[in-house]
Design a protein around this motif. Structure first.
Motif, mmCIF file in Angstrom:
data_model
loop_
_atom_site.group_PDB
_atom_site.id
_atom_site.type_symbol
_atom_site.label_atom_id
_atom_site.label_comp_id
_atom_site.label_asym_id
_atom_site.label_seq_id
_atom_site.Cartn_x
_atom_site.Cartn_y
_atom_site.Cartn_z
ATOM 1 N N ILE A 34 0.847 -1.209 0.000
ATOM 2 C CA ILE A 34 0.000 0.000 0.000
ATOM 3 C C ILE A 34 0.876 1.250 0.000
ATOM 4 O O ILE A 34 0.668 2.178 -0.779
ATOM 5 N N ARG A 35 1.870 1.208 0.864
ATOM 6 C CA ARG A 35 2.813 2.337 0.933
ATOM 7 C C ARG A 35 3.405 2.615 -0.452
ATOM 8 O O ARG A 35 3.364 3.754 -0.935
ATOM 9 N N ASP A 36 3.896 1.569 -1.099
ATOM 10 C CA ASP A 36 4.557 1.764 -2.391
ATOM 11 C C ASP A 36 3.552 2.159 -3.483
ATOM 12 O O ASP A 36 3.877 2.972 -4.351
ATOM 13 N N GLU A 162 11.128 -3.162 22.032
ATOM 14 C CA GLU A 162 10.516 -4.478 21.746
ATOM 15 C C GLU A 162 11.334 -5.221 20.703
ATOM 16 O O GLU A 162 11.638 -6.399 20.844
ATOM 17 N N ASP A 163 11.666 -4.496 19.617
ATOM 18 C CA ASP A 163 12.404 -5.116 18.528
ATOM 19 C C ASP A 163 13.370 -4.081 17.941
ATOM 20 O O ASP A 163 12.982 -3.263 17.095
ATOM 21 N N PRO A 164 14.632 -4.108 18.415
ATOM 22 C CA PRO A 164 15.583 -3.069 17.996
ATOM 23 C C PRO A 164 15.882 -3.085 16.493
ATOM 24 O O PRO A 164 16.388 -2.099 15.961
ATOM 25 N N LEU A 165 15.562 -4.195 15.818
ATOM 26 C CA LEU A 165 15.795 -4.208 14.372
ATOM 27 C C LEU A 165 15.006 -3.089 13.692
ATOM 28 O O LEU A 165 15.378 -2.604 12.634
ATOM 29 N N ARG A 166 13.913 -2.673 14.339
ATOM 30 C CA ARG A 166 13.097 -1.599 13.761
ATOM 31 C C ARG A 166 13.922 -0.321 13.578
ATOM 32 O O ARG A 166 13.600 0.500 12.728
ATOM 33 N N ILE A 167 14.959 -0.155 14.378
ATOM 34 C CA ILE A 167 15.816 1.029 14.210
ATOM 35 C C ILE A 167 16.455 0.976 12.825
ATOM 36 O O ILE A 167 16.445 1.953 12.071
ATOM 37 N N LEU A 168 17.017 -0.199 12.484
ATOM 38 C CA LEU A 168 17.654 -0.333 11.173
ATOM 39 C C LEU A 168 16.606 -0.249 10.061
ATOM 40 O O LEU A 168 16.860 0.328 9.011
ATOM 41 N N ARG A 169 15.444 -0.845 10.309
ATOM 42 C CA ARG A 169 14.380 -0.776 9.299
ATOM 43 C C ARG A 169 13.977 0.681 9.054
ATOM 44 O O ARG A 169 13.785 1.101 7.925
ATOM 45 N N GLY A 170 13.886 1.451 10.133
ATOM 46 C CA GLY A 170 13.508 2.861 9.994
ATOM 47 C C GLY A 170 14.533 3.624 9.164
ATOM 48 O O GLY A 170 14.190 4.405 8.269
ATOM 49 N N ILE A 171 15.812 3.373 9.452
ATOM 50 C CA ILE A 171 16.874 4.037 8.694
ATOM 51 C C ILE A 171 16.814 3.589 7.228
ATOM 52 O O ILE A 171 16.925 4.391 6.307
ATOM 53 N N ARG A 172 16.572 2.287 7.046
ATOM 54 C CA ARG A 172 16.505 1.753 5.676
ATOM 55 C C ARG A 172 15.319 2.337 4.897
ATOM 56 O O ARG A 172 15.468 2.803 3.773
ATOM 57 N N PHE A 173 14.137 2.368 5.522
ATOM 58 C CA PHE A 173 12.976 2.921 4.814
ATOM 59 C C PHE A 173 13.209 4.393 4.493
ATOM 60 O O PHE A 173 12.879 4.857 3.415
#
Ligand code: ATP
Ligand code: MG
Length: 458
Positions: A34-36, A162-173
């Motif tokens: 949806i985002r894309d 909760e899930d620190p990977l979201r930090i990298l996901r945020g930077i990636r997005f």
């Protein structure tokens, strides 16, 4: 605003949505599609969220193929016209105990609750043109798309812890979409970034790859640097990278140069990883003339650190080997005369192959241009022309392309007593051929070997 949303759906998605609804279920397209679609970007994968349980989905799509590896977490992959589509039961998550997966998954009946567990507002929208309302956006994803902002669903501190990977996901997005990571999320990333040390290196590697492959990785890599995350992601290299440089240099530390070089390389994972890991180049360009962290003779330490780091991140064997071969072939000696350069380049093509030789040249050029060394850049362009010529002429570059082999050497009486001499003779002949491809002639090579190895013959 909702009524204006109109996303054209592939027939497989239509079929899945309608089939679920015909059988009393509810289903929406969710997440990145949806985002894309709203951004007019190509859509990689379509994810569907549904009120039906995984068993029901398996039964409903038993006429086509389904894969159930993620069933425990609510996901059944439906293969429709050969395309895999993830269909996941609405779910919420229990506590995150080990930072890998929530320790339990609860299936839910309301799409709004499912959207609430998602990472960012732009990823927490749902759409189904056959339902009213067709579009659900409880956290302001559309507004954030308009503002070009990556904002967490709920408190960034809670979501990142909760899930620190979201930090990298945020930077990636933010890098993929050219959005800003919102300031509260940045602050939380700084606070909770250290928690990344608790999550698996495989998950980190996958995000690092995606960050490296964005069209311009300079800013996301700089962000990782500024948030102090490289210490966690690349612990083996950190001790070297962080070393500051002489004041005369425009780079404060090795990372600045490496990051600039990475962004000058084309989007290719082997090449960009090699650029990130190329401590030898950093050493030559900015540390060697200063009190660098390690002297140039100790380049073996750099290779070891790179290997450790690639292995820690669980890169596969082929990727590790290819990145290391680029890293250890670098830096190329500059300003070689034509014949010497051709010899050197033939040897490299023989060792790492044509495609990686071009990568090596690109890597060198990226570092030299990042460091503002225009003469060096010119030299690498000249080397690239030499490589083009070597390839178009079909010069022999490997031992197996030589006009002689071990049996020929033995046939003229070299190595009859000591077999190791055969290898020495072949190496000698290989050197001659690398220096002058014209001499790759059986008679010529054997007679030259006879002359050199006369004293060793039986
Ligand atoms: P892309 O596929 O381009 O990376 P995407 O948004 O589809 O983007 P996926 O990793 O495929 O990302 O995940 C699909 C959706 O699942 C996301 O849009 C998000 O809603 C949710 N999601 C994925 N990973 C997480 C996570 N770690 N925390 C919370 N939600 C997540
Ligand atoms: Mg996806």
């Amino acid at each position: 605003m909702n009524t204006e949303i109109n996303i054209s759906l592939p027939c497989e998605i239509n079929e899945i949505l309608t089939r679920i609804m015909e059988h009393g279920g509810e289903a929406y397209i969710v997440g990145g599609a949806i985002r894309d679609a709203l951004l007019g970007r190509p859509i990689n994968d379509w994810d569907i969220a549904t009120s039906l349980k995984p068993d029901d989905i398996e039964r409903l799509f038993s006429h086509t193929r389904t894969i159930s590896v993620g069933k425990k977490y609510g996901t059944v992959i439906v293969i429709m016209n050969g395309k895999p589509i993830q269909v996941t039961t609405y779910r919420g998550e229990g506590e995150y105990l080990d930072f890998r997966r929530p320790n339990r998954v609860v299936f839910l009946s309301d799409i709004a609750d499912d959207l609430a567990r998602r990472d960012f507002t732009v990823n927490a929208m749902a759409y189904n043109p056959y339902l009213t309302p067709a579009f659900i956006d409880p956290f302001g994803g559309v507004v954030d798309i308009t503002k070009r902002t990556i904002r967490t669903v709920g408190s960034p501190g809670e979501r990142f812890s909760e899930d620190p990977l979201r930090i990298l996901r945020g930077i990636r997005f933010s890098a993929e979409l050219s959005f800003e990571l919102d300031s509260k999320a940045m602050e939380a990333a700084r606070t909770y970034g250290r928690l990344l040390s608790q999550i698996s290196f495989e998950r980190i590697r996958d995000e690092l790859n995606r960050i490296l492959l964005v069209s311009d990785p300079f800013y996301p890599l700089m962000m990782l640097h500024q948030l102090g995350l490289f210490k966690i992601i690349l612990p083996d290299l950190w001790q070297y990278y962080g070393h500051s440089t002489a004041l005369s240099c425009s780079f404060r530390d090795g990372f600045h140069l490496a990051i600039k070089a990475v962004s000058l390389c084309r989007s290719d994972i082997i090449l960009r990883l090699a650029a990130l890991y190329c401590l030898n180049n950093i050493n030559k360009l900015i540390w060697a003339d200063t009190s660098g962290p390690i002297n140039i003779q100790a380049a073996g330490c750099f290779a070891k650190a790179a290997e450790l780091s690639l292995k820690r991140l669980r890169y596969d064997g082929a990727t590790t080997r290819r990145v290391l071969s680029l890293v250890t072939s670098s830096p190329l000696p500059l300003n070689l005369k034509e014949a010497e350069a051709a010899y050197h380049l033939r040897k490299i093509i023989g060792k790492i192959g044509q495609a990686d030789t071009y990568r090596l040249l690109e890597l060198e050029q990226a570092y030299l241009s990042a460091a503002g060394q225009q003469q060096g850049v010119k030299c690498i362009r000249r080397y690239t022309n030499i490589v083009n010529e070597i390839i178009s002429r079909g010069d022999p570059v490997t031992m197996s392309q030589m006009a002689i082999n071990g049996n020929d050497v033995l046939g003229i009486g070299i190595g009859t007593k000591d077999k190791r001499i055969i290898g020495k003779a072949l190496n000698q002949a290989y050197e001659w051929v690398l220096m002058d491809p014209e001499c790759n002639d059986k008679q010529q090579l054997l007679s030259r070997l006879k002359a050199v190895f006369r004293q060793m013959r039986t």
